[in-house]
Design an enzyme around this catalytic site. Sequence first.
Site, PDB file in Angstrom:
ATOM      1  N   GLU A  48      46.068  88.188  75.143  1.00  0.00           N
ATOM      2  CA  GLU A  48      45.815  88.495  76.557  1.00  0.00           C
ATOM      3  C   GLU A  48      45.069  89.823  76.601  1.00  0.00           C
ATOM      4  OE1 GLU A  48      49.310  86.546  79.367  1.00  0.00           O
ATOM      5  OE2 GLU A  48      49.746  88.445  78.388  1.00  0.00           O
ATOM      6  N   ASN A  93      54.135  86.150  80.203  1.00  0.00           N
ATOM      7  CA  ASN A  93      55.504  86.617  80.400  1.00  0.00           C
ATOM      8  C   ASN A  93      55.901  86.622  81.872  1.00  0.00           C
ATOM      9  OD1 ASN A  93      56.062  86.881  77.719  1.00  0.00           O
ATOM     10  ND2 ASN A  93      55.596  89.071  77.620  1.00  0.00           N
TER      11      ASN A  93
END
Length: 674
Positions: free
Chosen positions: A439, A477
């Site tokens: 990411e 997440n």
Amino acid sequence: MTSPITTRREGDVLVVLSNNPPVNALGAAVRQGLDKAIDEAAADDGIKAVVIACEGQTFFAGADITEFGKMMAEPSLPVLVDKIEASEKPVIAAIHGTALGGGLEVALAAHYRIAVPSAKFGLPEVKLGILPGAGGTQRLPRVAGVEVALEMATKGDPIPATKAKDAGLLDRVTDGDLLTDAIAFAREVADARPLPRTSEAPVTLDPAVVEAFRKTNARRFRGLDAPNEIIEVIETTAGKPYAEGVQRERMGFMKLVMGKQSAALRHIFFAERKASKIDDLPEGTQPREIKRVGVIGAGTMGGGISMNFLSAGIPVMIVEMQQDALDRGTGVMRKNYEATAAKGRMTAEQVEGAMGLLKPTLSLDDLADCDLIIEAVYESMDVKKDIFGKLDTIAKPGAILASNTSYLNIDEIAAATNRPQDVLGLHFFSPANVMKLLEVVRGAKTAPDALMTAMAVAKKIKKVAVVAGVCHGFIGNRMLMPRQVEAMNLLLEGATPEQVDRVHVAFGMPMGPFQMADLAGVDIGWHRDPTRIESIRDALAAEERWGQKKGKGFYDYDEKRQPSNSPRVAEIIEDFRQKTGTPQHEVTEDEITERTLYTMVNEGARILEEGMAQRASDIDVVWIYGYGFPPYKGGPMFWADQEGLPKIVAGLEKHGFEVAKLLRDKAEKGEKFN
Ligand code: 3HC
């Protein structure tokens, strides 16, 4: 429109060249051009043989995937390959780059094959959820035997030229000029008759080989339509005439290409490629040069991150505070490399080569020369701010300063420097040397060229990079959070950890939320006060039920790390239920799906709404490459599209969740995310 196929005469050889960048996919214009070229050779008495070759980076890399699901223009690939083989004049395939899928099928239909040593050969259709649909399941077993065909067609991994030659796929490998040697080869075989036609060769099948193959790969192919269909096609058609075999192949192809799994896998193929593109970068933005990398922290993450660069031949300066931690960290890296070498995937020289690029140090000052510095210390905003403040005085101008934080605010970290334009997040996933996802977190002030550099670096170290905005947990997440919250609530309301995990594993995830917690460590993020018990997780942590590393967590583990249901955990849950006065009810599988998977989709919709992800397919890529979401379901957003967004909305409402506006709007308008 000019054809991508051109022909030219080299004496009595017709040279047929394809020029269809970037990968010479066998789209309609290419097929039509090849078809005409075969006719041209047949009609010209001066031509005795044909060479088919490609310009650019590769031989035909397969059918044009963008044509799937649309009307196929004539001639279709199966018809074309049969026409090539039926040619009365020998056809020679001259191969460089990658002969994949339909590309390999064209090569197998030619009478002879010559390649350069760096060429690769494969049938990757299975990775798109389909089977080789232009004679591949029939010609490959005839050329290379059933065992090789099963391996290549069901796993989809390419093999190098040497292996292809040994397997009988190639007649010649040449170190010289490919086209010159192919033309010479064509002249040698111009008068040889009968022509070797692959479809006429016999296939022998040993049922025990197929059975053993099925057994060995049963786990790997579980739940997957394509590999199982491929085995069946190869098995049931072996020994039958080619014409009958291709008919069965066609049937299998049509069934698979119309199926949900193939749609999902094709989506991911394009999603992965789209993810690297950033829509709003000013034209002409150029990446900065990255020659030297610095990594702060030699723990599990820092070590894994460093290995990516070392393996790509980029020197790394790694910093720790204490000598013993530094030694331990570099020792683990060496051990990991040696384990790879022991499996035959690296040579001893490569291990030394990689480790030779690593420079351990105890001083941040040694990072002054680095073009990219990645901080991988523990998750504390104060510690990170302190480090970035120091880096600001140490790093050379233009160096990119990155944090590997999984949750923290990149803008706040950037504000600790006087160069926020050079700061961004590089969130690697553990184990960082293995997991493909990266990411790339774009801060409010991150400069376009810094962002572009991060994407370019990701490609160099073979990661799939996705751009995320600054929000708690970024994309992956952040979506995990509602899932974890609901999984815990379900325990209180009457579900068992095993029941919740079972639904996730049946869905295709590698493990469920509680298996994951036990693997990662139940104590992660725990406040470390055993007297403060505010959740089931606190209660487990207080009893040192920290997961697999302690032999107990949400499950009990034996010496072989086999889990079993824990009576103690059942007591802890019951205790909590009573304490909180939570009423119990019978939890169904549907409820688990709705509360733990639909909520993820809902969060994904919010991420899109807020512009924290560029596109829905980026979210799918994150989940597939970072969390083991089953690729054949295409990622959470694609899966939601397939389920039907009104159904997702209804499921969320049933349990009283607030539905994201974007999700509701799309459901009402009959739109999809992808
Ligand atoms: N059809 C259409 N487009 C394709 C394509 C294909 N078969 N293969 C690649 N592309 C496109 C990509 O989408 C990408 O487009 P973009 O630039 O707009 O993003 C571009 O070509 C370059 O691709 P990569 O970024 O992947 O380039 P690399 O150099 O990294 O890799 C490659 C090259 C190894 C050939 C890789 O592209 C690849 O693996 N391609 C797919 C091969 C494949 O699956 N072939 C089988 C097709 S199915 C088939 O043949 C069915 C038959 O049996 C009937």
